[in-house]
Design a protein around this motif. Structure first.
Motif, mmCIF file in Angstrom:
data_model
loop_
_atom_site.group_PDB
_atom_site.id
_atom_site.type_symbol
_atom_site.label_atom_id
_atom_site.label_comp_id
_atom_site.label_asym_id
_atom_site.label_seq_id
_atom_site.Cartn_x
_atom_site.Cartn_y
_atom_site.Cartn_z
ATOM 1 N N GLY A 98 8.971 28.418 57.958
ATOM 2 C CA GLY A 98 9.113 28.734 59.357
ATOM 3 C C GLY A 98 8.996 27.458 59.884
ATOM 4 N N GLY A 99 8.611 26.456 59.111
ATOM 5 C CA GLY A 99 8.507 24.905 59.728
ATOM 6 C C GLY A 99 9.985 24.222 59.859
ATOM 7 N N LYS A 100 9.890 22.891 60.381
ATOM 8 C CA LYS A 100 11.017 22.371 60.755
ATOM 9 C C LYS A 100 11.996 22.041 59.583
ATOM 10 C CE LYS A 100 8.871 17.903 59.261
ATOM 11 N NZ LYS A 100 7.923 18.679 58.464
ATOM 12 N N ASP A 101 11.478 22.004 58.379
ATOM 13 C CA ASP A 101 12.589 21.956 57.076
ATOM 14 C C ASP A 101 12.821 23.173 56.639
ATOM 15 O OD1 ASP A 101 11.650 19.382 57.079
ATOM 16 O OD2 ASP A 101 9.900 19.477 55.643
ATOM 17 N N SER A 102 12.307 24.288 57.096
ATOM 18 C CA SER A 102 12.875 25.629 56.769
ATOM 19 C C SER A 102 14.185 25.667 57.607
ATOM 20 C CB SER A 102 11.912 26.589 56.957
ATOM 21 O OG SER A 102 10.648 26.713 56.202
ATOM 22 N N TYR A 103 13.795 25.504 58.974
ATOM 23 C CA TYR A 103 14.977 25.858 59.809
ATOM 24 C C TYR A 103 16.150 24.815 59.399
ATOM 25 C CZ TYR A 103 12.878 28.287 63.307
ATOM 26 O OH TYR A 103 12.076 29.728 64.188
ATOM 27 N N ALA A 112 3.027 29.140 64.020
ATOM 28 C CA ALA A 112 3.929 29.282 62.962
ATOM 29 C C ALA A 112 4.184 30.760 62.756
ATOM 30 C CB ALA A 112 2.883 28.847 61.770
ATOM 31 N N ASP A 113 3.412 31.805 63.031
ATOM 32 C CA ASP A 113 3.991 32.930 63.128
ATOM 33 C C ASP A 113 5.058 33.146 63.954
ATOM 34 O OD1 ASP A 113 2.119 34.551 61.398
ATOM 35 O OD2 ASP A 113 0.660 34.582 62.933
ATOM 36 N N TYR A 114 5.165 32.537 65.162
ATOM 37 C CA TYR A 114 6.283 32.526 65.889
ATOM 38 C C TYR A 114 7.455 32.128 65.531
ATOM 39 C CZ TYR A 114 9.327 31.532 70.060
ATOM 40 O OH TYR A 114 10.535 31.111 70.697
ATOM 41 N N ASN A 115 7.233 30.916 64.973
ATOM 42 C CA ASN A 115 8.674 30.240 64.046
ATOM 43 C C ASN A 115 9.207 30.766 63.005
ATOM 44 O OD1 ASN A 115 8.465 27.863 66.031
ATOM 45 N ND2 ASN A 115 6.965 26.899 64.724
ATOM 46 N N ARG A 116 8.254 31.229 62.319
ATOM 47 C CA ARG A 116 8.437 32.095 60.915
ATOM 48 C C ARG A 116 9.350 33.398 61.274
ATOM 49 N NH1 ARG A 116 3.972 34.480 59.171
ATOM 50 N NH2 ARG A 116 4.430 36.144 60.818
ATOM 51 N N ASP A 117 8.705 34.394 62.254
ATOM 52 C CA ASP A 117 9.438 35.221 62.791
ATOM 53 C C ASP A 117 10.870 35.095 63.345
ATOM 54 O OD1 ASP A 117 7.435 36.652 61.516
ATOM 55 O OD2 ASP A 117 6.302 37.291 63.193
ATOM 56 N N ARG A 118 10.879 34.006 64.126
ATOM 57 C CA ARG A 118 12.046 33.715 64.830
ATOM 58 C C ARG A 118 13.294 33.576 64.092
ATOM 59 N NH1 ARG A 118 13.497 32.499 70.019
ATOM 60 N NH2 ARG A 118 15.212 30.909 70.352
ATOM 61 N N HIS A 162 14.554 16.586 61.660
ATOM 62 C CA HIS A 162 14.648 18.051 61.361
ATOM 63 C C HIS A 162 13.957 18.785 62.718
ATOM 64 C CE1 HIS A 162 15.182 17.454 56.774
ATOM 65 N NE2 HIS A 162 16.118 16.984 57.326
ATOM 66 N N ALA A 163 12.969 18.141 62.953
ATOM 67 C CA ALA A 163 12.056 18.802 64.163
ATOM 68 C C ALA A 163 12.729 18.752 65.140
ATOM 69 C CB ALA A 163 10.655 18.193 64.196
ATOM 70 N N LYS A 164 13.292 17.672 65.475
ATOM 71 C CA LYS A 164 14.102 17.576 66.736
ATOM 72 C C LYS A 164 15.422 18.638 66.832
ATOM 73 C CE LYS A 164 16.471 13.919 69.520
ATOM 74 N NZ LYS A 164 17.759 14.357 69.637
ATOM 75 N N TYR A 166 17.414 25.735 68.096
ATOM 76 C CA TYR A 166 16.850 26.944 67.855
ATOM 77 C C TYR A 166 15.572 27.595 68.575
ATOM 78 C CZ TYR A 166 20.386 26.819 63.979
ATOM 79 O OH TYR A 166 21.587 26.462 63.406
ATOM 80 N N GLY A 167 14.985 26.384 69.250
ATOM 81 C CA GLY A 167 13.859 26.818 70.075
ATOM 82 C C GLY A 167 12.616 26.892 69.227
ATOM 83 N N TRP A 168 12.466 26.202 68.023
ATOM 84 C CA TRP A 168 11.239 25.796 66.935
ATOM 85 C C TRP A 168 10.215 25.214 68.011
ATOM 86 C CZ3 TRP A 168 8.876 21.533 65.352
ATOM 87 C CH2 TRP A 168 8.015 21.541 64.135
ATOM 88 N N LYS A 169 8.938 25.740 67.895
ATOM 89 C CA LYS A 169 8.029 25.285 68.828
ATOM 90 C C LYS A 169 6.901 24.527 67.836
ATOM 91 C CE LYS A 169 7.594 28.886 72.316
ATOM 92 N NZ LYS A 169 6.819 29.971 72.946
#
Length: 376
Positions: free
Chosen positions: A72-77, A105-111, A252-254, A260-263
């Motif tokens: 669910g991290g930036k690289d996963s996205y 991280a729970d939020y990013n993974r489930d998103r 990647h983070a940007k 995708y709204g990653w936090k």
């Protein structure tokens, strides 16, 4: 202790070497990658497309085009963006859950399954087993987080075999840390890489002999690597897209945030200045990294500063300040973990001190552990 003259890595960093100019192998490898042109990466993308097409044409059934291990991290996205959005494939996302996620991280993974057309499996051992492994592996190898390394690099292969998925998409290659590989090495994931690097040479059966924390073979089913026959029957291959696409964690983070709204976390970490890396694991920037510092005398701030110096986000002088400020911090999650595994702090330090590398640490006349620092 000697340090790289360009970044802030010490020579004891994993698989690192310094040349006659005092420049580390990671910086030298980065030079090779940085010299690559946009046309080079365009050709690499085409090569990746041909490999993926070949794997998918030769597969024997299966409902998914590829499996992507994600935290669910930036690289996963970024990995999922490449495969699902740019290539239009149907991936199965796979997460090993080590019971150590932070709320963001729970939020990013489930998103991820909200913003990508992808099914998602989350798989983890019982919490009782995880706690036992925390204690066992801390005492056995000075790494309380072995279960996470093992799970991340075992359960996706199990799922690929079970779901008949021949293609696994990993992220960056090891060159980013140590300079082990160059642009033309085309490293692929293998049982050997997993065994020698990810799980430190230990396997599930090495965890069954602790009298204080007994485990059974059934407790460790999730940690059993598939057989060669099972892998060959499916044709499982693990590709690192860092071989085929220019790798930049800050970019990647940007992208993940804007598209995708990653936090990012609302509060900074205590042992590093970055707030975009290792969000999935409350210990990765904390006690797990503290143990690396106790063993080898450098920590996550050294990792992050070295990468950011190479990519031009930071100069070396600032990097030295980051190392001075963060590397030796004892973060609050140590006490969270001590409560989690029911261990006294005195016992923690007694065990941790056994793993100090004599190339790095020595005791002064007062009995305190000291080492040579980058700024001395």
């Amino acid at each position: 202790m000697k340090y790289c003259t360009r970044c802030v890595y010490p020579e004891v960093a994993v698989n690192l070497s310094l040349d006659e100019e005092g420049v580390c192998s990671s910086c030298r490898s980065f030079e090779e990658f940085e010299a690559l042109t946009p046309d080079f990466w365009a050709q690499r993308r085409k090569r990746f497309e041909r490999i993926v097409d070949m794997i998918l044409k030769n597969r024997n059934g299966g409902d998914f085009d590829c499996l992507i291990p994600v935290s669910g991290g930036k690289d996963s996205y970024y990995q999922t963006h490449i495969m699902a959005t740019e290539f239009g494939l149907k991936p199965l996302l796979m997460t090993y859950h080590g019971n150590n996620y932070l709320p963001v991280a729970d939020y990013n993974r489930d998103r991820m399954r909200h913003v990508f057309d992808a099914d998602h499996i989350i798989y983890g051992p019982s919490v009782d087993v995880i706690k036992k492994l925390n204690r066992i592996c801390f005492k056995k190898m000075g790494d309380m987080n072995w279960q996470a390394h093992c799970g991340i690099y075992t359960t996706p292969i199990q799922i690929a075999v079970k779901f008949n998925i021949p293609l696994i998409i990993w992220g960056e290659t090891a060159w980013d840390l140590s300079g082990m590989h160059g642009p033309d090495d085309f490293v692929e994931f293998s049982a050997r890489v997993r065994h020698e690097h990810s799980v430190r040479g230990y396997e599930w059966y090495d965890m069954l002999d602790d009298p204080e924390d007994p485990l059974t073979e059934r407790d460790m089913n999730w940690a059993k690597y598939p057989t060669d026959e099972e892998i060959i029957n499916v044709g499982v291959r693990g590709l690192y897209i860092g071989n085929y696409f220019k790798w930049d964690p800050n970019a990647h983070a940007k992208m993940a945030h804007e598209k995708y709204g990653w936090k990012m976390p609302s509060r900074p970490f205590e042992r590093t200045y970055r707030n975009i890396s290792n969000l999935d694991d409350r210990y990765e920037n904390g006690i797990h990294d503290l143990l690396k510092f106790i063993k080898f005398g450098y920590g996550r701030a050294s990792d992050h500063a070295s990468k950011d110096i190479r990519t031009g986000y930071m100069d070396r002088e600032t990097g030295v300040e980051m190392v001075r400020k963060y590397d030796d911090v004892v973060s609050d999650d140590l006490y969270y973990w001590l409560d989690y595994v029911e261990m006294r702090e005195e016992e923690f330090w007694e065990i941790a001190d056994r793993f100090r590398d004599p190339r790095v640490w020595r005791k002064d006349s007062m009995g305190n552990w000291v080492k040579d620092n980058l700024w001395d």
